[in-house]
Motif scaffolding. Structure first.
Motif, mmCIF file in Angstrom:
data_model
loop_
_atom_site.group_PDB
_atom_site.id
_atom_site.type_symbol
_atom_site.label_atom_id
_atom_site.label_comp_id
_atom_site.label_asym_id
_atom_site.label_seq_id
_atom_site.Cartn_x
_atom_site.Cartn_y
_atom_site.Cartn_z
ATOM 1 N N THR A 169 0.815 -1.218 0.000
ATOM 2 C CA THR A 169 0.000 0.000 0.000
ATOM 3 C C THR A 169 0.843 1.260 0.000
ATOM 4 O O THR A 169 0.342 2.332 0.267
ATOM 5 C CB THR A 169 -0.922 0.012 1.236
ATOM 6 O OG1 THR A 169 -0.116 -0.132 2.402
ATOM 7 C CG2 THR A 169 -1.932 -1.104 1.168
ATOM 8 N N GLY A 170 2.145 1.116 -0.276
ATOM 9 C CA GLY A 170 2.970 2.299 -0.376
ATOM 10 C C GLY A 170 3.410 2.788 0.991
ATOM 11 O O GLY A 170 3.468 2.053 1.962
ATOM 12 N N ASN A 171 3.748 4.046 1.062
ATOM 13 C CA ASN A 171 4.274 4.655 2.280
ATOM 14 C C ASN A 171 3.140 5.306 3.071
ATOM 15 O O ASN A 171 2.597 6.331 2.650
ATOM 16 C CB ASN A 171 5.315 5.703 1.892
ATOM 17 C CG ASN A 171 6.012 6.290 3.097
ATOM 18 O OD1 ASN A 171 5.506 6.219 4.215
ATOM 19 N ND2 ASN A 171 7.175 6.867 2.872
ATOM 20 N N PRO A 172 2.765 4.746 4.233
ATOM 21 C CA PRO A 172 1.649 5.323 4.999
ATOM 22 C C PRO A 172 1.880 6.774 5.394
ATOM 23 O O PRO A 172 0.935 7.558 5.435
ATOM 24 C CB PRO A 172 1.573 4.417 6.237
ATOM 25 C CG PRO A 172 2.176 3.118 5.797
ATOM 26 C CD PRO A 172 3.251 3.489 4.819
ATOM 27 N N VAL A 173 3.140 7.151 5.687
ATOM 28 C CA VAL A 173 3.431 8.533 6.075
ATOM 29 C C VAL A 173 3.148 9.487 4.920
ATOM 30 O O VAL A 173 2.541 10.552 5.088
ATOM 31 C CB VAL A 173 4.896 8.666 6.541
ATOM 32 C CG1 VAL A 173 5.223 10.126 6.843
ATOM 33 C CG2 VAL A 173 5.149 7.796 7.763
ATOM 34 N N ALA B 299 -9.548 1.071 -7.069
ATOM 35 C CA ALA B 299 -8.960 2.284 -7.646
ATOM 36 C C ALA B 299 -7.656 2.680 -6.950
ATOM 37 O O ALA B 299 -6.660 2.977 -7.632
ATOM 38 C CB ALA B 299 -9.974 3.429 -7.606
ATOM 39 N N PRO B 300 -7.587 2.697 -5.605
ATOM 40 C CA PRO B 300 -6.303 3.009 -4.966
ATOM 41 C C PRO B 300 -5.197 2.012 -5.316
ATOM 42 O O PRO B 300 -4.044 2.406 -5.531
ATOM 43 C CB PRO B 300 -6.635 2.962 -3.464
ATOM 44 C CG PRO B 300 -8.085 3.273 -3.392
ATOM 45 C CD PRO B 300 -8.683 2.636 -4.601
ATOM 46 N N LEU B 301 -5.526 0.716 -5.381
ATOM 47 C CA LEU B 301 -4.511 -0.285 -5.724
ATOM 48 C C LEU B 301 -4.021 -0.105 -7.165
ATOM 49 O O LEU B 301 -2.839 -0.291 -7.459
ATOM 50 C CB LEU B 301 -5.074 -1.700 -5.537
ATOM 51 C CG LEU B 301 -5.250 -2.151 -4.084
ATOM 52 C CD1 LEU B 301 -5.918 -3.519 -4.043
ATOM 53 C CD2 LEU B 301 -3.920 -2.190 -3.355
ATOM 54 N N LEU B 302 -4.932 0.255 -8.055
ATOM 55 C CA LEU B 302 -4.531 0.533 -9.440
ATOM 56 C C LEU B 302 -3.603 1.742 -9.483
ATOM 57 O O LEU B 302 -2.604 1.746 -10.229
ATOM 58 C CB LEU B 302 -5.770 0.787 -10.302
ATOM 59 C CG LEU B 302 -5.486 1.203 -11.753
ATOM 60 C CD1 LEU B 302 -4.761 0.096 -12.515
ATOM 61 C CD2 LEU B 302 -6.786 1.584 -12.469
ATOM 62 N N ALA B 303 -3.914 2.762 -8.707
ATOM 63 C CA ALA B 303 -3.055 3.953 -8.655
ATOM 64 C C ALA B 303 -1.645 3.576 -8.204
ATOM 65 O O ALA B 303 -0.653 4.060 -8.759
ATOM 66 C CB ALA B 303 -3.659 4.996 -7.717
ATOM 67 N N PHE B 304 -1.536 2.698 -7.209
ATOM 68 C CA PHE B 304 -0.222 2.273 -6.735
ATOM 69 C C PHE B 304 0.512 1.465 -7.811
ATOM 70 O O PHE B 304 1.728 1.593 -7.993
ATOM 71 C CB PHE B 304 -0.368 1.432 -5.463
ATOM 72 C CG PHE B 304 0.945 0.976 -4.899
ATOM 73 C CD1 PHE B 304 1.755 1.855 -4.202
ATOM 74 C CD2 PHE B 304 1.378 -0.328 -5.072
ATOM 75 C CE1 PHE B 304 2.980 1.446 -3.696
ATOM 76 C CE2 PHE B 304 2.602 -0.752 -4.574
ATOM 77 C CZ PHE B 304 3.404 0.141 -3.874
ATOM 78 N N GLY C 212 2.889 4.250 -8.271
ATOM 79 C CA GLY C 212 3.615 4.119 -7.019
ATOM 80 C C GLY C 212 2.936 4.818 -5.857
ATOM 81 O O GLY C 212 1.755 5.186 -5.908
ATOM 82 N N ALA C 213 3.711 5.024 -4.792
ATOM 83 C CA ALA C 213 3.172 5.560 -3.541
ATOM 84 C C ALA C 213 2.627 6.979 -3.689
ATOM 85 O O ALA C 213 1.645 7.344 -3.045
ATOM 86 C CB ALA C 213 4.251 5.529 -2.464
ATOM 87 N N VAL C 214 3.261 7.775 -4.561
ATOM 88 C CA VAL C 214 2.819 9.170 -4.721
ATOM 89 C C VAL C 214 1.422 9.226 -5.321
ATOM 90 O O VAL C 214 0.529 9.917 -4.804
ATOM 91 C CB VAL C 214 3.808 9.969 -5.594
ATOM 92 C CG1 VAL C 214 3.266 11.371 -5.857
ATOM 93 C CG2 VAL C 214 5.173 10.053 -4.915
ATOM 94 N N LEU C 215 1.205 8.476 -6.415
ATOM 95 C CA LEU C 215 -0.116 8.485 -7.050
ATOM 96 C C LEU C 215 -1.160 7.850 -6.142
ATOM 97 O O LEU C 215 -2.307 8.303 -6.098
ATOM 98 C CB LEU C 215 -0.074 7.755 -8.393
ATOM 99 C CG LEU C 215 -1.368 7.835 -9.221
ATOM 100 C CD1 LEU C 215 -1.746 9.282 -9.491
ATOM 101 C CD2 LEU C 215 -1.222 7.065 -10.534
ATOM 102 N N LEU C 216 -0.779 6.812 -5.396
ATOM 103 C CA LEU C 216 -1.705 6.221 -4.439
ATOM 104 C C LEU C 216 -2.141 7.255 -3.406
ATOM 105 O O LEU C 216 -3.333 7.371 -3.084
ATOM 106 C CB LEU C 216 -1.056 5.031 -3.725
ATOM 107 C CG LEU C 216 -1.847 4.464 -2.523
ATOM 108 C CD1 LEU C 216 -3.183 3.906 -2.980
ATOM 109 C CD2 LEU C 216 -1.039 3.391 -1.810
ATOM 110 N N GLY C 217 -1.197 8.039 -2.899
ATOM 111 C CA GLY C 217 -1.534 9.074 -1.927
ATOM 112 C C GLY C 217 -2.460 10.116 -2.509
ATOM 113 O O GLY C 217 -3.424 10.530 -1.863
ATOM 114 N N ILE C 218 -2.199 10.525 -3.762
ATOM 115 C CA ILE C 218 -3.035 11.544 -4.408
ATOM 116 C C ILE C 218 -4.443 11.010 -4.654
ATOM 117 O O ILE C 218 -5.442 11.663 -4.319
ATOM 118 C CB ILE C 218 -2.391 12.000 -5.735
ATOM 119 C CG1 ILE C 218 -1.091 12.751 -5.453
ATOM 120 C CG2 ILE C 218 -3.364 12.875 -6.518
ATOM 121 C CD1 ILE C 218 -0.292 13.060 -6.702
ATOM 122 N N VAL C 219 -4.533 9.807 -5.235
ATOM 123 C CA VAL C 219 -5.843 9.212 -5.538
ATOM 124 C C VAL C 219 -6.638 8.974 -4.262
ATOM 125 O O VAL C 219 -7.837 9.254 -4.190
ATOM 126 C CB VAL C 219 -5.671 7.894 -6.331
ATOM 127 C CG1 VAL C 219 -6.991 7.131 -6.407
ATOM 128 C CG2 VAL C 219 -5.165 8.197 -7.732
#
Length: 526
Positions: free
Chosen positions: A4-8, A322-327, A331-338
């Motif tokens: 799920t990328g970087n939680p911070v 949708a969040p998993l697709l963004a990752f 990567g983590a940046v797009l996951l955070g934005i989405v």
């Protein structure tokens, strides 16, 4: 568990959005000096602004997370939600927007009580608004729990419950500070961000597959255990007679429910006249068309690149597609934005729902039933704010109970309730002069009561693996959505109660006034 990328980083992006929108809300908080400012933003928005806000009010967790997840899991059957929700806006445009704007002030109760006995009708309208808003909020809060669980990699039920509670507190803060004007600007910001987000993701996905939707679908079928069956009807609803009835019931609720939602109807009062109200619906409809076409690409893209099994195993289940697709693609940046945009979606919609529920209680029940129309504006606004806190607490409890359910499906139940309680009553009130107080009460309570009873004793609540209470079985109604029964029953209740009750000759003058005002706008609040 999926990465799920970087939680911070995820939390930082989300926090930036919350701080920006809270600042916007705060900027408008000092301008809520009258009831009109707090409930309807002083009718100061243009049709275009209100149209974008309307789309922001409706494009919820169900739209972004639920539908993209439904398509990723069930293919064709998941996309059917999108079709129903786009077509539904025609009901609002052709039948409701103009008449509602011309005959009401702040709430649905204003329209329903215009030519009826005020106290019983306003109380009934407020009850219906509170129940519908509560069901709709449960869906949003459940989506918020799954989303933040994915953002922060929280898998425990207690941890997700705590996150849902935090979401609820932020949402209540929006309403307490900003009223309708602040909430509207949050919805406009959120709608623009959401459209940019889904459009850019769709363009990237299409480019990755040579701008061929067929290529995306081909790879999607290879990552779904159902294979090419996901491209045809039946992956979710099957082909049995009962499955087909369940789908018809769902479609009826989707198409007729949107134009009956209290928080959507309330937006028609934020524009200066009926012409701008119609223009709002046109803008909202085209915004929806663009958005739902993008969800088709995102849903099948998630199926192709992430895979159905990986989505099902993630915190939040289908809602994580949708969040998993963004990752997967950014990567983590797009996951955070989405995820931040998705979270903004939830906050804005729940804020609108809370405002509608609190306005209905404060304006319809407190000001017009308890105070008989003599409430002080500042006192009325204070009651609305207290109601917002209570509604927020109840939505937190409901969201925790429904955590893990597909939010698009939960919203379809709220739409069934809205169409059952409000649609028949609004249409009869605007277009049938013979309609009276008895018919209004039977229409509201008959539709709302029958829908609630059928939901309680349906597979949604018990008797199935996906039920809210899967370990018990008290279901006797076979359909997952009650709209096929409860919506016609509401129309029937209103019709029969009016026909078999005494005429109200003292209301004839008000009926004539309402007819002229609904059509021409003469005498409407400006």
């Amino acid at each position: 568990m999926p990465t799920t990328g970087n939680p911070v980083l995820n939390l930082s992006v989300f926090a930036v959005f919350v701080l920006i929108t809270l600042y916007v809300v705060y900027r408008f908080s000092s301008r809520n000096t009258t009831a009109s400012d707090y409930y309807a933003a002083g009718s100061s928005f243009t049709g275009a602004q209100n149209g974008v806000a309307l789309s922001g009010d409706f494009l919820s967790a169900a739209s972004f997370l639920g539908i993209s997840g439904g398509i990723a899991a069930h293919g064709y059957d998941g996309f059917l939600y999108s079709v129903g929700w786009v077509v539904a806006w025609l009901v609002g445009l052709l039948l409701i927007a103009e008449g509602l704007r011309n005959t009401g002030r702040f709430t649905v109760g204003d329209v329903l009580a215009f030519r009826m006995r005020q106290r019983p009708v306003r109380a009934a309208a407020a009850n219906a608004t509170l129940v519908i808003s509560f069901f709709y909020m449960i869906a949003q809060m459940a989506g918020a729990g799954g989303l933040i669980a994915l953002l922060l990699n929280v898998s425990s039920k207690w941890g997700q419950a705590l996150l849902i509670a935090l979401v609820g507190m932020v949402m209540v803060l929006y309403v307490l500070l900003g009223g309708m004007k602040g909430t509207t600007w949050v919805q406009i910001i959120k709608a623009v961000l959401l459209l940019l987000c889904v459009t850019m993701m769709s363009i990237f996905l299409l480019g990755k597959f040579g701008f061929s939707l067929s290529a995306i679908m081909q790879q999607a079928t290879e990552n779904n255990k159902l294979g090419e069956a996901v491209l045809d009807p039946g992956a979710k609803y099957g082909f049995s007679a009962m499955s087909k009835l369940d789908f018809v019931s769902l479609a009826l609720s989707l198409v007729l429910g949107i134009a009956s939602l209290p928080h959507v109807l309330m937006r028609f009062y934020t524009v200066p006249n009926a012409s701008e109200a119609r223009r709002s619906v046109v803008w909202a409809t085209w915004t929806m068309v663009i958005f739902y076409l993008c969800t088709l690409v995102i849903g099948f893209g998630a199926m192709a690149l992430v895979g159905t099994d990986k989505i099902a195993a993630a915190p939040g289940g289908e809602n994580s597609a949708a969040p998993l697709l963004a990752f997967e693609i950014g990567g983590a940046v797009l996951l955070g934005i989405v995820s931040a945009v998705a979270f903004a979606t939830i906050l804005a919609v729940v804020a609108g729902l809370t405002l509608a529920a609190s306005a209905s209680f404060a304006h319809d029940v407190y000001a017009n039933v308890i105070k008989r129309g003599n409430a002080e504006p500042r006192r009325e606004i204070r009651v609305a704010r207290l109601t917002a806190v209570v509604v927020g607490i109840l939505s937190i409890i409901g969201g925790i109970a429904a955590n893990g359910q597909n939010v698009a499906f939960l919203v379809s139940l709220a739409l069934a309730l809205a169409a059952s309680a409000n649609l028949s009553t609004i249409l009869y009130t605007i277009f049938w002069r013979r309609f009276n107080t008895t018919g209004t009460l039977w229409s509201i309570y008959g539709g709302l009561g029958s829908c609630l009873v059928l939901i309680i004793f349906s597979p949604v609540m018990s008797g199935a693996r996906t039920s809210i209470f899967p370990d018990v079985d008290f279901a006797w109604f076979p359909l997952g959505n009650p709209g096929l029964v409860s919506i016609p029953f509401s129309f029937l209740c209103g019709f029969l109660a009016t026909i078999f009750s005494k005429r109200e000759p003292e209301m004839d003058a008000k009926a004539a006034e309402m007819e002229v005002r609904a059509i021409s706008g003469i005498g409407a609040r400006t």
